[in-house]
Design an enzyme around this catalytic site. Sequence first.
Site, mmCIF file in Angstrom:
data_model
loop_
_atom_site.group_PDB
_atom_site.id
_atom_site.type_symbol
_atom_site.label_atom_id
_atom_site.label_comp_id
_atom_site.label_asym_id
_atom_site.label_seq_id
_atom_site.Cartn_x
_atom_site.Cartn_y
_atom_site.Cartn_z
ATOM 1 N N SER A 141 55.063 26.239 -68.590
ATOM 2 C CA SER A 141 53.771 26.833 -68.270
ATOM 3 C C SER A 141 53.578 28.168 -68.987
ATOM 4 O O SER A 141 54.493 28.701 -69.608
ATOM 5 C CB SER A 141 53.672 27.042 -66.754
ATOM 6 N N GLU A 191 48.124 14.285 -66.203
ATOM 7 C CA GLU A 191 47.701 15.253 -67.217
ATOM 8 C C GLU A 191 46.836 14.586 -68.281
ATOM 9 O O GLU A 191 45.854 15.164 -68.752
ATOM 10 C CB GLU A 191 48.935 15.891 -67.858
ATOM 11 N N LEU A 226 55.709 8.184 -66.630
ATOM 12 C CA LEU A 226 55.147 7.526 -65.446
ATOM 13 C C LEU A 226 56.083 7.621 -64.246
ATOM 14 O O LEU A 226 56.032 6.792 -63.350
ATOM 15 C CB LEU A 226 54.860 6.046 -65.768
ATOM 16 N N GLY A 227 56.960 8.613 -64.238
ATOM 17 C CA GLY A 227 57.869 8.799 -63.118
ATOM 18 C C GLY A 227 58.838 7.636 -62.983
ATOM 19 O O GLY A 227 59.457 7.208 -63.953
ATOM 20 N N GLY A 230 58.810 4.644 -65.390
ATOM 21 C CA GLY A 230 59.247 4.744 -66.776
ATOM 22 C C GLY A 230 58.330 5.579 -67.637
ATOM 23 O O GLY A 230 57.803 6.612 -67.206
ATOM 24 N N ASP A 257 62.072 18.037 -68.655
ATOM 25 C CA ASP A 257 62.635 18.799 -69.773
ATOM 26 C C ASP A 257 63.802 18.039 -70.406
ATOM 27 O O ASP A 257 63.971 18.041 -71.627
ATOM 28 C CB ASP A 257 63.118 20.171 -69.297
ATOM 29 N N GLY A 292 70.268 19.934 -56.845
ATOM 30 C CA GLY A 292 69.616 21.226 -57.034
ATOM 31 C C GLY A 292 68.914 21.337 -58.369
ATOM 32 O O GLY A 292 68.102 20.491 -58.738
#
Length: 311
Positions: A141, A191, A226-227, A230, A257, A292
Amino acid sequence: MKKSILTITLNPSVDKSTSVQNIVPEKKLRCNAPKYEAGGGGINVSRALKRLGIPSNVLFTSGGKTGDMLELLLKQEGLDIIPIHISSETRENFIVVDQTTNQQYRFGFPGASFTSSEQDEILTIIDQLYPAPDFVVISGSLPGDISAEFIGFLIKKYKTKGSRVVVDTSGDALRAALEEGVFLLKPNAGELAALVGKEELENTDLDHAAQQIIAQGQAAIVVVSLGAQGAVLYTATEKIRMIPPLVKIRSTVGAGDSMVAGMVSVLAGQGTPEEILRMGIACGSATTMAEGTALFQKKDVDRLYAEVRKH
Protein backbone atom coordinates in the site's frame (compact mmCIF):
# COMPACT_ATOMS: atom_id res chain seq x y z
CA MET A 1 23.26 -14.78 -16.55
CA LYS A 2 21.27 -14.16 -13.38
CA LYS A 3 18.67 -11.41 -13.51
CA SER A 4 18.81 -8.62 -10.92
CA ILE A 5 15.73 -7.84 -8.82
CA LEU A 6 14.79 -4.74 -6.82
CA THR A 7 11.76 -4.57 -4.53
CA ILE A 8 10.22 -1.26 -3.47
CA THR A 9 8.13 -0.85 -0.31
CA LEU A 10 6.79 2.64 0.39
CA ASN A 11 4.67 1.65 3.39
CA PRO A 12 6.75 -0.91 5.32
CA SER A 13 6.04 -2.13 8.83
CA VAL A 14 7.28 -4.12 11.76
CA ASP A 15 4.77 -6.91 12.36
CA LYS A 16 4.25 -7.85 16.00
CA SER A 17 2.41 -11.13 16.54
CA THR A 18 1.29 -13.06 19.59
CA SER A 19 -1.39 -15.47 20.81
CA VAL A 20 -3.74 -15.62 23.75
CA GLN A 21 -6.35 -17.96 25.20
CA ASN A 22 -9.91 -16.80 24.56
CA ILE A 23 -10.18 -13.16 23.43
CA VAL A 24 -12.96 -11.43 25.37
CA PRO A 25 -13.76 -7.72 25.94
CA GLU A 26 -13.24 -5.81 29.18
CA LYS A 27 -10.66 -8.25 30.51
CA LYS A 28 -6.89 -8.09 30.86
CA LEU A 29 -5.54 -10.72 28.47
CA ARG A 30 -2.23 -12.44 29.18
CA CYS A 31 -0.51 -12.80 25.82
CA ASN A 32 2.40 -15.05 24.94
CA ALA A 33 5.79 -13.50 24.16
CA PRO A 34 5.57 -11.41 20.98
CA LYS A 35 7.43 -12.15 17.77
CA TYR A 36 8.72 -9.33 15.56
CA GLU A 37 9.14 -9.61 11.80
CA ALA A 38 9.76 -7.21 8.94
CA GLY A 39 6.62 -6.53 6.92
CA GLY A 40 5.27 -4.69 3.91
CA GLY A 41 4.64 -5.90 0.36
CA GLY A 42 8.02 -5.57 -1.34
CA ILE A 43 9.91 -6.47 1.82
CA ASN A 44 7.99 -9.73 2.11
CA VAL A 45 8.67 -10.43 -1.58
CA SER A 46 12.42 -10.07 -0.95
CA ARG A 47 12.24 -12.19 2.22
CA ALA A 48 10.46 -14.91 0.23
CA LEU A 49 12.93 -14.68 -2.66
CA LYS A 50 15.74 -15.17 -0.14
CA ARG A 51 14.12 -18.44 0.96
CA LEU A 52 14.11 -19.54 -2.67
CA GLY A 53 17.82 -18.82 -2.90
CA ILE A 54 17.38 -15.73 -5.07
CA PRO A 55 19.05 -12.42 -4.11
CA SER A 56 17.35 -9.06 -4.40
CA ASN A 57 17.87 -5.48 -3.30
CA VAL A 58 15.30 -4.12 -0.85
CA LEU A 59 14.44 -0.44 -1.11
CA PHE A 60 12.10 0.94 1.55
CA THR A 61 11.36 4.00 3.67
CA SER A 62 12.54 3.91 7.27
CA GLY A 63 11.85 6.27 10.15
CA GLY A 64 12.30 6.46 13.92
CA LYS A 65 12.97 3.61 16.34
CA THR A 66 10.59 1.29 14.51
CA GLY A 67 12.53 1.96 11.32
CA ASP A 68 15.76 1.07 13.13
CA MET A 69 14.19 -2.22 14.24
CA LEU A 70 12.99 -2.88 10.69
CA GLU A 71 16.50 -2.41 9.30
CA LEU A 72 17.96 -4.68 11.99
CA LEU A 73 15.42 -7.42 11.29
CA LEU A 74 16.21 -7.33 7.57
CA LYS A 75 19.96 -7.41 8.18
CA GLN A 76 19.48 -10.43 10.44
CA GLU A 77 17.83 -12.20 7.51
CA GLY A 78 20.85 -11.41 5.33
CA LEU A 79 19.03 -9.11 2.90
CA ASP A 80 20.70 -6.37 0.87
CA ILE A 81 18.86 -3.27 2.05
CA ILE A 82 18.55 0.27 0.70
CA PRO A 83 16.76 2.22 3.45
CA ILE A 84 15.56 5.73 2.63
CA HIS A 85 15.33 7.63 5.88
CA ILE A 86 12.29 9.79 6.54
CA SER A 87 11.28 11.95 9.50
CA SER A 88 8.07 10.03 10.33
CA GLU A 89 7.98 6.84 12.38
CA THR A 90 7.70 3.54 10.51
CA ARG A 91 4.37 1.87 11.25
CA GLU A 92 3.65 -1.31 13.17
CA ASN A 93 1.06 -4.00 12.62
CA PHE A 94 -0.35 -6.16 15.41
CA ILE A 95 -1.58 -9.72 14.91
CA VAL A 96 -3.23 -11.85 17.62
CA VAL A 97 -4.34 -15.48 17.39
CA ASP A 98 -7.07 -16.70 19.71
CA GLN A 99 -5.83 -20.16 20.71
CA THR A 100 -9.33 -21.26 21.68
CA THR A 101 -10.80 -20.77 18.20
CA ASN A 102 -7.59 -20.46 16.12
CA GLN A 103 -9.04 -17.24 14.70
CA GLN A 104 -6.61 -14.52 13.74
CA TYR A 105 -7.13 -10.82 14.46
CA ARG A 106 -5.09 -8.37 12.37
CA PHE A 107 -4.66 -4.72 13.34
CA GLY A 108 -2.98 -2.41 10.84
CA PHE A 109 -1.80 1.07 11.77
CA PRO A 110 -1.55 4.04 9.39
CA GLY A 111 1.61 4.35 7.32
CA ALA A 112 4.30 6.94 7.94
CA SER A 113 3.89 9.97 5.71
CA PHE A 114 6.83 11.56 3.94
CA THR A 115 7.28 15.09 2.71
CA SER A 116 7.53 16.29 -0.89
CA SER A 117 11.28 16.74 -0.43
CA GLU A 118 11.53 13.16 0.83
CA GLN A 119 9.58 11.99 -2.21
CA ASP A 120 12.08 13.83 -4.39
CA GLU A 121 14.90 12.12 -2.49
CA ILE A 122 13.37 8.71 -3.20
CA LEU A 123 13.27 9.49 -6.93
CA THR A 124 16.85 10.81 -6.81
CA ILE A 125 18.15 7.67 -5.10
CA ILE A 126 16.34 5.54 -7.67
CA ASP A 127 17.99 7.52 -10.45
CA GLN A 128 21.41 6.89 -8.90
CA LEU A 129 21.04 3.12 -8.61
CA TYR A 130 23.24 1.48 -11.22
CA PRO A 131 22.92 -0.71 -13.12
CA ALA A 132 19.17 -0.69 -13.54
CA PRO A 133 17.58 -3.92 -12.25
CA ASP A 134 16.11 -6.40 -14.69
CA PHE A 135 12.95 -6.67 -12.59
CA VAL A 136 11.39 -4.12 -10.24
CA VAL A 137 8.65 -5.25 -7.85
CA ILE A 138 6.46 -2.46 -6.44
CA SER A 139 4.23 -4.06 -3.85
CA GLY A 140 2.03 -3.02 -0.95
CA SER A 141 0.00 0.00 0.00
CA LEU A 142 0.81 3.70 -0.04
CA PRO A 143 0.76 5.90 3.07
CA GLY A 144 -2.58 7.71 3.15
CA ASP A 145 -1.34 11.17 2.17
CA ILE A 146 0.91 10.07 -0.70
CA SER A 147 -0.58 10.58 -4.16
CA ALA A 148 -1.15 7.47 -6.24
CA GLU A 149 0.60 9.30 -9.07
CA PHE A 150 3.87 8.65 -7.23
CA ILE A 151 3.57 4.97 -8.24
CA GLY A 152 3.25 6.14 -11.84
CA PHE A 153 6.46 8.19 -11.51
CA LEU A 154 8.35 5.16 -10.21
CA ILE A 155 7.08 2.89 -12.96
CA LYS A 156 7.90 5.40 -15.68
CA LYS A 157 11.46 5.84 -14.40
CA TYR A 158 12.14 2.12 -14.44
CA LYS A 159 10.49 1.49 -17.78
CA THR A 160 12.73 4.20 -19.22
CA LYS A 161 15.73 2.31 -17.81
CA GLY A 162 14.55 -0.91 -19.46
CA SER A 163 13.40 -2.69 -16.27
CA ARG A 164 10.38 -4.97 -16.26
CA VAL A 165 7.96 -3.76 -13.59
CA VAL A 166 5.78 -6.07 -11.49
CA VAL A 167 3.02 -4.41 -9.44
CA ASP A 168 0.86 -5.76 -6.62
CA THR A 169 -1.17 -2.99 -5.02
CA SER A 170 -4.79 -1.81 -4.86
CA GLY A 171 -7.15 1.15 -5.20
CA ASP A 172 -5.93 4.38 -6.78
CA ALA A 173 -2.33 3.13 -6.79
CA LEU A 174 -3.41 0.16 -8.94
CA ARG A 175 -5.19 2.50 -11.36
CA ALA A 176 -2.10 4.70 -11.59
CA ALA A 177 0.01 1.63 -12.37
CA LEU A 178 -2.38 0.62 -15.13
CA GLU A 179 -2.31 4.08 -16.66
CA GLU A 180 1.48 3.93 -16.88
CA GLY A 181 1.56 0.27 -17.97
CA VAL A 182 3.54 -2.58 -16.36
CA PHE A 183 4.98 -5.97 -17.27
CA LEU A 184 3.04 -8.07 -14.73
CA LEU A 185 -0.01 -7.10 -12.71
CA LYS A 186 -1.41 -9.23 -9.85
CA PRO A 187 -4.87 -8.07 -8.72
CA ASN A 188 -7.34 -10.25 -6.89
CA ALA A 189 -10.84 -10.69 -8.29
CA GLY A 190 -12.26 -7.86 -6.17
CA GLU A 191 -9.53 -5.42 -7.20
CA LEU A 192 -10.02 -6.29 -10.86
CA ALA A 193 -13.78 -5.76 -10.50
CA ALA A 194 -13.18 -2.33 -8.94
CA LEU A 195 -10.97 -1.39 -11.88
CA VAL A 196 -13.87 -1.95 -14.29
CA GLY A 197 -16.47 -0.35 -12.00
CA LYS A 198 -18.26 -3.49 -10.81
CA GLU A 199 -18.85 -5.04 -7.39
CA GLU A 200 -17.89 -8.52 -8.60
CA LEU A 201 -17.08 -10.36 -11.82
CA GLU A 202 -18.31 -13.67 -13.22
CA ASN A 203 -15.73 -15.91 -14.89
CA THR A 204 -16.42 -14.60 -18.39
CA ASP A 205 -16.28 -10.99 -17.16
CA LEU A 206 -13.02 -11.80 -15.37
CA ASP A 207 -11.56 -13.06 -18.63
CA HIS A 208 -12.74 -10.02 -20.54
CA ALA A 209 -11.38 -7.53 -17.99
CA ALA A 210 -7.93 -9.16 -17.84
CA GLN A 211 -7.69 -9.57 -21.63
CA GLN A 212 -8.74 -5.97 -22.15
CA ILE A 213 -5.89 -4.76 -19.90
CA ILE A 214 -3.44 -6.76 -22.02
CA ALA A 215 -4.98 -5.64 -25.33
CA GLN A 216 -4.66 -2.00 -24.26
CA GLY A 217 -0.96 -2.47 -23.55
CA GLN A 218 -1.36 -1.88 -19.80
CA ALA A 219 0.27 -5.21 -18.89
CA ALA A 220 1.96 -8.09 -20.70
CA ILE A 221 0.87 -10.59 -18.03
CA VAL A 222 -2.12 -10.41 -15.68
CA VAL A 223 -2.42 -12.88 -12.81
CA VAL A 224 -5.75 -12.81 -10.96
CA SER A 225 -5.61 -14.47 -7.55
CA LEU A 226 -8.79 -16.24 -6.44
CA GLY A 227 -7.85 -17.28 -2.91
CA ALA A 228 -8.63 -20.92 -2.16
CA GLN A 229 -9.87 -21.32 -5.76
CA GLY A 230 -6.36 -20.72 -7.11
CA ALA A 231 -5.37 -18.17 -9.73
CA VAL A 232 -5.59 -17.42 -13.44
CA LEU A 233 -2.71 -16.21 -15.61
CA TYR A 234 -3.41 -14.33 -18.82
CA THR A 235 -1.10 -13.31 -21.65
CA ALA A 236 -1.98 -12.06 -25.13
CA THR A 237 -2.24 -15.68 -26.31
CA GLU A 238 -2.84 -17.82 -23.20
CA LYS A 239 -5.16 -18.37 -20.28
CA ILE A 240 -3.99 -20.78 -17.58
CA ARG A 241 -5.94 -21.55 -14.41
CA MET A 242 -4.52 -23.63 -11.58
CA ILE A 243 -5.88 -24.89 -8.27
CA PRO A 244 -3.81 -25.05 -5.05
CA PRO A 245 -3.46 -28.29 -3.08
CA LEU A 246 -5.40 -28.65 0.14
CA VAL A 247 -3.36 -27.50 3.14
CA LYS A 248 -4.08 -26.67 6.77
CA ILE A 249 -4.33 -22.87 6.79
CA ARG A 250 -2.82 -21.26 9.89
CA SER A 251 -2.42 -17.70 8.60
CA THR A 252 -2.89 -15.79 5.35
CA VAL A 253 -0.40 -13.02 6.24
CA GLY A 254 2.20 -12.70 3.50
CA ALA A 255 0.58 -15.27 1.19
CA GLY A 256 0.02 -12.80 -1.64
CA ASP A 257 3.57 -11.44 -1.35
CA SER A 258 4.93 -14.99 -1.37
CA MET A 259 2.95 -15.67 -4.53
CA VAL A 260 4.55 -12.67 -6.19
CA ALA A 261 8.01 -13.86 -5.10
CA GLY A 262 7.37 -17.30 -6.55
CA MET A 263 6.30 -15.84 -9.89
CA VAL A 264 9.23 -13.42 -10.05
CA SER A 265 11.67 -16.22 -9.26
CA VAL A 266 10.50 -18.05 -12.37
CA LEU A 267 10.34 -14.88 -14.48
CA ALA A 268 13.98 -14.20 -13.58
CA GLY A 269 14.82 -17.71 -14.74
CA GLN A 270 12.89 -17.22 -17.99
CA GLY A 271 10.39 -19.96 -17.19
CA THR A 272 7.12 -20.64 -18.96
CA PRO A 273 3.77 -19.05 -18.00
CA GLU A 274 2.64 -22.38 -16.56
CA GLU A 275 5.76 -22.59 -14.39
CA ILE A 276 5.29 -18.97 -13.29
CA LEU A 277 1.76 -19.62 -12.05
CA ARG A 278 2.56 -23.02 -10.52
CA MET A 279 5.44 -21.60 -8.46
CA GLY A 280 3.37 -18.58 -7.39
CA ILE A 281 0.55 -20.77 -6.09
CA ALA A 282 2.98 -23.17 -4.39
CA CYS A 283 4.70 -20.33 -2.51
CA GLY A 284 1.42 -18.66 -1.54
CA SER A 285 -0.08 -21.94 -0.30
CA ALA A 286 3.06 -22.84 1.66
CA THR A 287 2.93 -19.50 3.47
CA THR A 288 -0.64 -20.14 4.64
CA MET A 289 0.73 -23.20 6.46
CA ALA A 290 3.02 -21.01 8.61
CA GLU A 291 1.92 -19.47 11.89
CA GLY A 292 1.49 -15.76 12.58
CA THR A 293 3.44 -13.53 10.22
CA ALA A 294 5.99 -16.18 9.18
CA LEU A 295 6.58 -16.99 5.52
CA PHE A 296 6.91 -20.39 3.86
CA GLN A 297 9.48 -23.11 4.34
CA LYS A 298 11.29 -24.07 1.13
CA LYS A 299 10.63 -27.79 1.69
CA ASP A 300 6.87 -27.10 1.69
CA VAL A 301 7.14 -25.16 -1.58
CA ASP A 302 9.04 -28.04 -3.19
CA ARG A 303 6.36 -30.53 -2.14
CA LEU A 304 3.36 -28.36 -3.07
CA TYR A 305 4.77 -27.37 -6.48
CA ALA A 306 4.10 -30.86 -7.81
CA GLU A 307 0.61 -30.90 -6.28
CA VAL A 308 -0.68 -27.72 -7.93
CA ARG A 309 -3.05 -28.82 -10.68
CA LYS A 310 -4.61 -27.30 -13.77
CA HIS A 311 -8.27 -26.44 -13.61
